[in-house]
Design a protein around this motif. Structure first.
Motif, PDB file in Angstrom:
ATOM      1  N   ARG A  88       0.902  -1.254  -0.063  1.00  0.00           N
ATOM      2  CA  ARG A  88       0.139   0.166  -0.211  1.00  0.00           C
ATOM      3  C   ARG A  88       0.948   1.142  -0.056  1.00  0.00           C
ATOM      4  O   ARG A  88       0.444   2.182  -0.657  1.00  0.00           O
ATOM      5  CB  ARG A  88      -0.914   0.029   1.205  1.00  0.00           C
ATOM      6  CG  ARG A  88      -2.126  -0.805   1.114  1.00  0.00           C
ATOM      7  CD  ARG A  88      -3.169  -0.643   2.248  1.00  0.00           C
ATOM      8  NE  ARG A  88      -3.597   0.626   2.509  1.00  0.00           N
ATOM      9  CZ  ARG A  88      -4.703   1.057   2.091  1.00  0.00           C
ATOM     10  NH1 ARG A  88      -5.588   0.257   1.422  1.00  0.00           N
ATOM     11  NH2 ARG A  88      -5.178   2.454   2.146  1.00  0.00           N
ATOM     12  N   GLU A  89       2.002   1.272   0.683  1.00  0.00           N
ATOM     13  CA  GLU A  89       2.842   2.298   0.816  1.00  0.00           C
ATOM     14  C   GLU A  89       3.517   2.468  -0.578  1.00  0.00           C
ATOM     15  O   GLU A  89       3.962   3.609  -1.144  1.00  0.00           O
ATOM     16  CB  GLU A  89       4.031   1.886   1.859  1.00  0.00           C
ATOM     17  CG  GLU A  89       4.772   3.220   2.342  1.00  0.00           C
ATOM     18  CD  GLU A  89       5.524   3.241   3.778  1.00  0.00           C
ATOM     19  OE1 GLU A  89       6.463   3.982   3.540  1.00  0.00           O
ATOM     20  OE2 GLU A  89       5.283   2.254   4.141  1.00  0.00           O
TER      21      GLU A  89
ATOM     22  N   ARG B 134       2.355   2.045  -3.351  1.00  0.00           N
ATOM     23  CA  ARG B 134       1.341   2.548  -4.224  1.00  0.00           C
ATOM     24  C   ARG B 134       0.936   3.956  -3.875  1.00  0.00           C
ATOM     25  O   ARG B 134       0.347   4.418  -4.641  1.00  0.00           O
ATOM     26  CB  ARG B 134      -0.021   1.719  -4.147  1.00  0.00           C
ATOM     27  CG  ARG B 134       0.250   0.290  -5.151  1.00  0.00           C
ATOM     28  CD  ARG B 134      -1.113  -0.258  -5.282  1.00  0.00           C
ATOM     29  NE  ARG B 134      -1.692  -0.329  -3.917  1.00  0.00           N
ATOM     30  CZ  ARG B 134      -2.377  -1.523  -3.264  1.00  0.00           C
ATOM     31  NH1 ARG B 134      -2.597  -2.514  -3.758  1.00  0.00           N
ATOM     32  NH2 ARG B 134      -2.834  -1.405  -2.178  1.00  0.00           N
ATOM     33  N   GLY B 135       1.094   4.482  -2.641  1.00  0.00           N
ATOM     34  CA  GLY B 135       1.015   5.613  -2.422  1.00  0.00           C
ATOM     35  C   GLY B 135      -0.169   5.935  -1.325  1.00  0.00           C
ATOM     36  O   GLY B 135      -0.882   6.958  -1.495  1.00  0.00           O
ATOM     37  N   LYS B 136      -0.911   4.927  -0.967  1.00  0.00           N
ATOM     38  CA  LYS B 136      -2.163   4.694  -0.340  1.00  0.00           C
ATOM     39  C   LYS B 136      -1.942   4.197   1.193  1.00  0.00           C
ATOM     40  O   LYS B 136      -2.553   3.575   1.644  1.00  0.00           O
ATOM     41  CB  LYS B 136      -2.903   3.630  -1.016  1.00  0.00           C
ATOM     42  CG  LYS B 136      -3.057   3.718  -2.273  1.00  0.00           C
ATOM     43  CD  LYS B 136      -4.524   3.406  -2.929  1.00  0.00           C
ATOM     44  CE  LYS B 136      -4.627   3.994  -4.323  1.00  0.00           C
ATOM     45  NZ  LYS B 136      -5.981   3.914  -4.766  1.00  0.00           N
ATOM     46  N   LYS B 137      -0.823   4.689   1.734  1.00  0.00           N
ATOM     47  CA  LYS B 137      -0.636   4.496   3.274  1.00  0.00           C
ATOM     48  C   LYS B 137      -1.716   5.302   4.097  1.00  0.00           C
ATOM     49  O   LYS B 137      -2.339   6.126   3.784  1.00  0.00           O
ATOM     50  CB  LYS B 137       0.805   5.221   3.578  1.00  0.00           C
ATOM     51  CG  LYS B 137       1.105   4.872   5.015  1.00  0.00           C
ATOM     52  CD  LYS B 137       1.728   3.778   5.323  1.00  0.00           C
ATOM     53  CE  LYS B 137       2.138   3.480   6.761  1.00  0.00           C
ATOM     54  NZ  LYS B 137       1.895   2.034   7.231  1.00  0.00           N
ATOM     55  N   LYS B 138      -2.108   4.199   4.716  1.00  0.00           N
ATOM     56  CA  LYS B 138      -3.387   4.513   5.807  1.00  0.00           C
ATOM     57  C   LYS B 138      -3.091   5.767   6.995  1.00  0.00           C
ATOM     58  O   LYS B 138      -2.040   5.576   7.231  1.00  0.00           O
ATOM     59  CB  LYS B 138      -3.810   3.400   6.598  1.00  0.00           C
ATOM     60  CG  LYS B 138      -5.209   3.568   7.420  1.00  0.00           C
ATOM     61  CD  LYS B 138      -5.535   2.530   8.309  1.00  0.00           C
ATOM     62  CE  LYS B 138      -6.050   1.191   7.366  1.00  0.00           C
ATOM     63  NZ  LYS B 138      -6.685   0.270   8.230  1.00  0.00           N
ATOM     64  N   TRP B 139      -3.646   6.837   6.874  1.00  0.00           N
ATOM     65  CA  TRP B 139      -3.567   8.001   7.800  1.00  0.00           C
ATOM     66  C   TRP B 139      -3.867   7.434   9.137  1.00  0.00           C
ATOM     67  O   TRP B 139      -4.969   7.285   9.544  1.00  0.00           O
ATOM     68  CB  TRP B 139      -4.340   8.970   7.328  1.00  0.00           C
ATOM     69  CG  TRP B 139      -3.833  10.393   8.298  1.00  0.00           C
ATOM     70  CD1 TRP B 139      -2.694  10.987   8.124  1.00  0.00           C
ATOM     71  CD2 TRP B 139      -4.656  10.811   9.168  1.00  0.00           C
ATOM     72  NE1 TRP B 139      -2.768  12.274   9.086  1.00  0.00           N
ATOM     73  CE2 TRP B 139      -4.043  11.930   9.816  1.00  0.00           C
ATOM     74  CE3 TRP B 139      -5.937  10.543   9.831  1.00  0.00           C
ATOM     75  CZ2 TRP B 139      -4.373  12.554  10.955  1.00  0.00           C
ATOM     76  CZ3 TRP B 139      -6.320  11.212  11.087  1.00  0.00           C
ATOM     77  CH2 TRP B 139      -5.354  12.441  11.298  1.00  0.00           C
TER      78      TRP B 139
END
Length: 108
Positions: free
Chosen positions: A93-94, A96-101
């Motif tokens: 995920r990281e 792809r740039g979709k790290k959970k906030w």
């Protein structure tokens, strides 16, 4: 001692009463009973199921075992595939740039 055992075996009224008294003192069945009644007496003389430690403490202490396994995993001595999968999923995920906030006060 033998004299008293022989006295209890005698069929006199006194011997029967003394035998009943000794059975009462030691928590045994006072009068001769059949096997069905003895089964009921045995059931009532046992501890209740909810107070027996082998029943109540059947499951292991999960929190201690979990902490031990996390320590072993950090040393490389235990393989937790579910944790590996979660870490790999977070890594992808990281990438792809979709790290959970996660809010700053909840970060470790």
């Amino acid at each position: 001692m033998n004299k008293y055992v022989n006295l209890a075996a005698v069929g006199t009224n006194y011997a029967k009463r003394m035998n009943r008294l000794s059975n009462r003192i030691f928590g045994e069945v006072t009068r001769p009973t059949n096997m069905k009644s003895l089964k009921v007496v045995k059931l009532f003389s046992e501890k209740p199921v909810e107070k027996r430690p082998e029943i109540v403490n059947y499951y292991p202490q999960h929190t201690k075992i979990h902490l031990m396994m996390t320590h072993l995993r950090s040393y490389g001595l235990f393989r937790d595939e579910h944790e590996d999968f979660k870490e790999e999923y977070d890594r992808l995920r990281e990438l792809r740039g979709k790290k959970k906030w996660i809010p700053p006060h909840k970060r470790k």
